[in-house]
Design a protein around this motif. Structure first.
Motif, PDB file in Angstrom:
ATOM      1  N   ALA A 328      18.426  24.654 -21.094  1.00  0.00           N
ATOM      2  CA  ALA A 328      17.805  24.147 -19.864  1.00  0.00           C
ATOM      3  C   ALA A 328      17.316  22.715 -20.058  1.00  0.00           C
ATOM      4  O   ALA A 328      17.486  21.860 -19.183  1.00  0.00           O
ATOM      5  CB  ALA A 328      16.644  25.056 -19.453  1.00  0.00           C
ATOM      6  N   ILE A 329      16.711  22.483 -21.236  1.00  0.00           N
ATOM      7  CA  ILE A 329      16.181  21.145 -21.501  1.00  0.00           C
ATOM      8  C   ILE A 329      17.323  20.135 -21.607  1.00  0.00           C
ATOM      9  O   ILE A 329      17.256  19.042 -21.038  1.00  0.00           O
ATOM     10  CB  ILE A 329      15.307  21.165 -22.772  1.00  0.00           C
ATOM     11  N   SER A 330      18.403  20.518 -22.298  1.00  0.00           N
ATOM     12  CA  SER A 330      19.484  19.537 -22.439  1.00  0.00           C
ATOM     13  C   SER A 330      20.225  19.342 -21.115  1.00  0.00           C
ATOM     14  O   SER A 330      20.777  18.269 -20.861  1.00  0.00           O
ATOM     15  CB  SER A 330      20.429  19.909 -23.586  1.00  0.00           C
ATOM     16  N   ALA A 331      20.209  20.369 -20.239  1.00  0.00           N
ATOM     17  CA  ALA A 331      20.848  20.214 -18.922  1.00  0.00           C
ATOM     18  C   ALA A 331      19.924  19.527 -17.918  1.00  0.00           C
ATOM     19  O   ALA A 331      20.346  19.157 -16.819  1.00  0.00           O
ATOM     20  CB  ALA A 331      21.263  21.576 -18.385  1.00  0.00           C
ATOM     21  N   GLY A 332      18.641  19.393 -18.300  1.00  0.00           N
ATOM     22  CA  GLY A 332      17.675  18.777 -17.383  1.00  0.00           C
ATOM     23  C   GLY A 332      17.406  19.651 -16.163  1.00  0.00           C
ATOM     24  O   GLY A 332      17.067  19.158 -15.093  1.00  0.00           O
ATOM     25  N   ASP A 333      17.552  20.959 -16.323  1.00  0.00           N
ATOM     26  CA  ASP A 333      17.357  21.873 -15.191  1.00  0.00           C
ATOM     27  C   ASP A 333      16.538  23.068 -15.652  1.00  0.00           C
ATOM     28  O   ASP A 333      17.016  23.910 -16.411  1.00  0.00           O
ATOM     29  CB  ASP A 333      18.726  22.328 -14.660  1.00  0.00           C
ATOM     30  N   ARG A 334      15.271  23.140 -15.196  1.00  0.00           N
ATOM     31  CA  ARG A 334      14.399  24.243 -15.613  1.00  0.00           C
ATOM     32  C   ARG A 334      14.161  25.214 -14.468  1.00  0.00           C
ATOM     33  O   ARG A 334      13.187  25.968 -14.493  1.00  0.00           O
ATOM     34  CB  ARG A 334      13.060  23.674 -16.084  1.00  0.00           C
ATOM     35  N   SER A 335      15.027  25.175 -13.477  1.00  0.00           N
ATOM     36  CA  SER A 335      14.830  26.032 -12.307  1.00  0.00           C
ATOM     37  C   SER A 335      15.053  27.493 -12.681  1.00  0.00           C
ATOM     38  O   SER A 335      15.713  27.809 -13.666  1.00  0.00           O
ATOM     39  CB  SER A 335      15.814  25.651 -11.202  1.00  0.00           C
ATOM     40  N   LYS A 336      14.471  28.371 -11.854  1.00  0.00           N
ATOM     41  CA  LYS A 336      14.664  29.803 -12.053  1.00  0.00           C
ATOM     42  C   LYS A 336      16.162  30.130 -12.073  1.00  0.00           C
ATOM     43  O   LYS A 336      16.611  30.954 -12.876  1.00  0.00           O
ATOM     44  CB  LYS A 336      13.961  30.584 -10.939  1.00  0.00           C
ATOM     45  N   GLU A 337      16.918  29.467 -11.212  1.00  0.00           N
ATOM     46  CA  GLU A 337      18.353  29.760 -11.110  1.00  0.00           C
ATOM     47  C   GLU A 337      19.041  29.445 -12.441  1.00  0.00           C
ATOM     48  O   GLU A 337      19.858  30.222 -12.924  1.00  0.00           O
ATOM     49  CB  GLU A 337      18.996  28.937  -9.980  1.00  0.00           C
ATOM     50  N   PHE A 338      18.703  28.295 -13.032  1.00  0.00           N
ATOM     51  CA  PHE A 338      19.327  27.977 -14.324  1.00  0.00           C
ATOM     52  C   PHE A 338      18.903  28.996 -15.382  1.00  0.00           C
ATOM     53  O   PHE A 338      19.707  29.452 -16.190  1.00  0.00           O
ATOM     54  CB  PHE A 338      18.948  26.561 -14.778  1.00  0.00           C
ATOM     55  N   LEU A 339      17.596  29.373 -15.325  1.00  0.00           N
ATOM     56  CA  LEU A 339      17.066  30.279 -16.348  1.00  0.00           C
ATOM     57  C   LEU A 339      17.550  31.724 -16.175  1.00  0.00           C
ATOM     58  O   LEU A 339      17.278  32.575 -17.026  1.00  0.00           O
ATOM     59  CB  LEU A 339      15.532  30.226 -16.373  1.00  0.00           C
ATOM     60  N   ASP A 340      18.308  31.989 -15.083  1.00  0.00           N
ATOM     61  CA  ASP A 340      18.972  33.302 -14.972  1.00  0.00           C
ATOM     62  C   ASP A 340      19.830  33.562 -16.213  1.00  0.00           C
ATOM     63  O   ASP A 340      20.121  34.699 -16.564  1.00  0.00           O
ATOM     64  CB  ASP A 340      19.889  33.356 -13.736  1.00  0.00           C
ATOM     65  N   LEU A 341      20.244  32.464 -16.835  1.00  0.00           N
ATOM     66  CA  LEU A 341      21.011  32.536 -18.077  1.00  0.00           C
ATOM     67  C   LEU A 341      20.321  33.429 -19.118  1.00  0.00           C
ATOM     68  O   LEU A 341      20.981  34.109 -19.909  1.00  0.00           O
ATOM     69  CB  LEU A 341      21.175  31.111 -18.631  1.00  0.00           C
ATOM     70  N   TYR A 342      18.980  33.397 -19.090  1.00  0.00           N
ATOM     71  CA  TYR A 342      18.201  34.194 -20.055  1.00  0.00           C
ATOM     72  C   TYR A 342      18.543  35.681 -19.935  1.00  0.00           C
ATOM     73  O   TYR A 342      18.813  36.347 -20.934  1.00  0.00           O
ATOM     74  CB  TYR A 342      16.711  33.950 -19.816  1.00  0.00           C
TER      75      TYR A 342
END
Lengths: 466, 89
Positions: A328-342
């Protein structure tokens, strides 16, 4: 204001692994512990399973020098306690012939006091470069422009970074970011336990390599009995919806069993500590992350749906959280949607595998030893009728066999609905299409024609038999 | 045998309050009285209250907060370095 890449709230197993994995990726990481050292607030899970040695290579470095309480064993015991409070029987079991994973043949669990294990684990995070702040309570989340951007400690100090909530079952992080104020009452259990001190030589002499016992009972919810190097825990739990009186009164019923008191006498065991804690125990973890926030371990509700051990799931989700945070940090995207990856990451691990049949596993366990009045009142005498009924020469053995089978049959009105309601859904979930064989009596009988005949003749009333 | 549980708990005393009851929200359901193994919740008439000495007896399990569907009980952990110490947890 202090800037970090990753802020981990909590230095239990989930927090330490998250901090270790984050720091080892070069991320600037801090992790917080409210106790003076990690582990001194925990009275929770204590069992390390063989899988952990596969997934975390450094586990081979766990030694009695660093963790004096460690005690591994290959055997477990199940006691069956009847309505009268008598131990009607017990079974000792070793790893069975179907166990395929080699280390698991030599031990089923390594038990550790968390006051030893958690500080040891935290050193891997600090050695990787994470900064540990002890005796520091994180009291809130920092928001900028309405978004969570970090945490605030009890002294008002602010720390900016991606937040990993590893702060346990009563998670401030989950509450403050709006994921969960409290658990559903049937998603969390309450567990009182005693610790007893025992001379290690006595444990070796009397328990051998038995390391774990479960007390199945019609009087109290399943009690666990876990042996360490110089002591044991005896505890029990149930969901918040179940308790009708002080939970400790049920634990005191266990320690007052004549059989338990005898064990205490021969082990020369002395009560040393009293603990109580909550433990999430549910079939499906949900709401594990929000914008700039990821929950791990108990805070995420990931303890095993079958037996509720939480250390391993905490460590696995801690790792998945750190990996996700790094991306998330390297993509510059900390949104819930990105963190769905978790969720996708941890669901692909063996922890995720457990939850594929999570609701079914959680149901069956709840319906069995955690329903002492409804289930264990017939389950214990039924099991003991089978195990103990034959070893009896009060009648000719053929007569005894008929008596035992008739007695077992008398439990069927309770056992059959239990199988249909609780066991079948689990088999369905695991077996899928192959389930047909079990649900179709014709197909089952066709494959085993002798079965029906055997059942019929076994239960047949014969004149003069008693 | 009934072990004396107070004698089995080590504690570093703290002074900051960490449990609050909002009596206006409390519906007297009594669940907190049932689940607190330390018996720190009491009921007199139709009023629920928390024992005065709770800071020196609470084990920080959070059961009272968890079980309170009326959202009348607020719970935060005691200050860092204070409260219960489990040496064999």
């Amino acid at each position: 204001m202090k800037d970090y890449d990753i802020i981990v709230v909590g230095a239990g197993p989930g927090g330490s692994i998250a901090a270790m994995e984050a720091a080892s990726r070069g991320l600037k990481t801090v992790f917080f512990e409210r106790g003076r050292k990690p582990g001194e607030k925990n009275s929770s899970g204590c069992g390390l399973g063989p899988r952990m040695w596969q997934d975390f290579r450094f586990m081979t470095e766990l030694t009695p020098d660093s963790c004096p309480s460690m005690r591994a064993g290959a055997a477990s015991r199940s006691y069956f306690v009847n309505k009268q409070g008598v131990v009607a029987g017990y079974v000792m079991a070793r790893p069975t012939e179907s166990v395929s994973y080699e280390p698991a043949k030599s031990f089923i669990t390594m038990n550790v006091y968390r006051s030893d294990f958690d500080p040891w684990l935290a050193t891997y995070a600090t050695n990787a470069g994470a900064e540990l702040k002890t005796s520091t309570l994180v009291t809130g989340l920092m928001r900028e422009d309405g978004r969570v951007t970090g945490v605030i400690d009890e002294h008002g100090e602010k720390y900016r970074g991606l937040v990993i909530g590893a702060d346990g079952v009563v998670s401030m992080v989950a509450r403050e970011c709006g994921l969960r104020k409290r658990w559903g009452q049937d998603h969390v259990t309450l567990i009182p336990q005693y610790d007893y001190a025992v001379d290690p030589r006595k444990i070796d002499d009397i328990m051998g390599d038995e390391t774990l016992a479960v007390w199945w009972s019609a009087l109290f919810p399943a009690a666990y009995h876990v042996f360490f190097h110089d002591g044991f825990h005896i505890g029990l739990g149930n969901w918040m919806t179940w308790w009708d009186k002080n939970p400790l009164s049920y634990l005191n019923q266990v320690v007052n069993l004549e059989y338990f008191k005898r064990l205490v006498r021969i082990l020369d065991a002395r009560p040393r500590e009293y603990h109580v804690h909550l433990l999430p125990w549910q079939g499906t973890p949900t709401d594990t992350h929000a914008d700039n926030v990821i929950l791990v371990g108990d805070a995420a509700g990931v303890p095993c749906p079958l037996e509720a051990e939480g250390i391993y799931p905490a460590m696995m989700t801690g790792r998945a959280a750190a990996e996700t945070a790094a991306e998330a940090i390297s993509a510059g995207d900390r949104s819930k949607e990105f963190l769905d990856l978790y969720d996708r990451k941890w669901q692909q691990t063996s922890v995720g595998e457990e939850f594929k049949t999570g609701p079914e596993l959680a149901h069956i366990w709840r319906a069995l030893p955690f329903s002492p009045k409804e289930t264990m009142t017939w389950f214990v005498p039924m099991i003991m009728e089978i195990l103990g009924g034959i070893l009896d020469w009060s009648q000719p053995h053929a007569v005894r066999v008929r008596q035992v089978m008739r007695q077992v049959k008398s439990y069927l009105p309770q056992a059959v609905p239990f199988l249909v309601k609780e066991v079948m859904p689990l088999l369905q979930a695991i077996l899928g299409d192959k389930m047909e064989l079990l649900t179709s009596p014709e197909k089952l009988m066709a494959s085993m024609p002798e079965l029906q005949e055997a059942v019929a003749s076994a239960f047949e009333e014969k004149e003069g038999s008693s | 045998m009934k072990p004396d549980i107070d004698a089995l708990v080590t504690r570093i005393p703290g002074s900051v309050d960490f449990i609050q009851l909002d009596s206006a929200k409390c519906n007297q359901c009594g669940r907190c009285l049932v689940v607190c193994t330390m018996n720190l919740w009491r009921k007199r008439g139709n009023k629920v209250f928390l024992a005065n000495d709770y800071k020196s007896r609470c084990l920080e399990c959070g059961a009272c907060y968890q079980v309170c569907e009326a959202d009348a009980i607020d719970f935060h952990y005691p200050s860092g370095g204070k409260g219960v110490v489990y040496e064999r947890g």
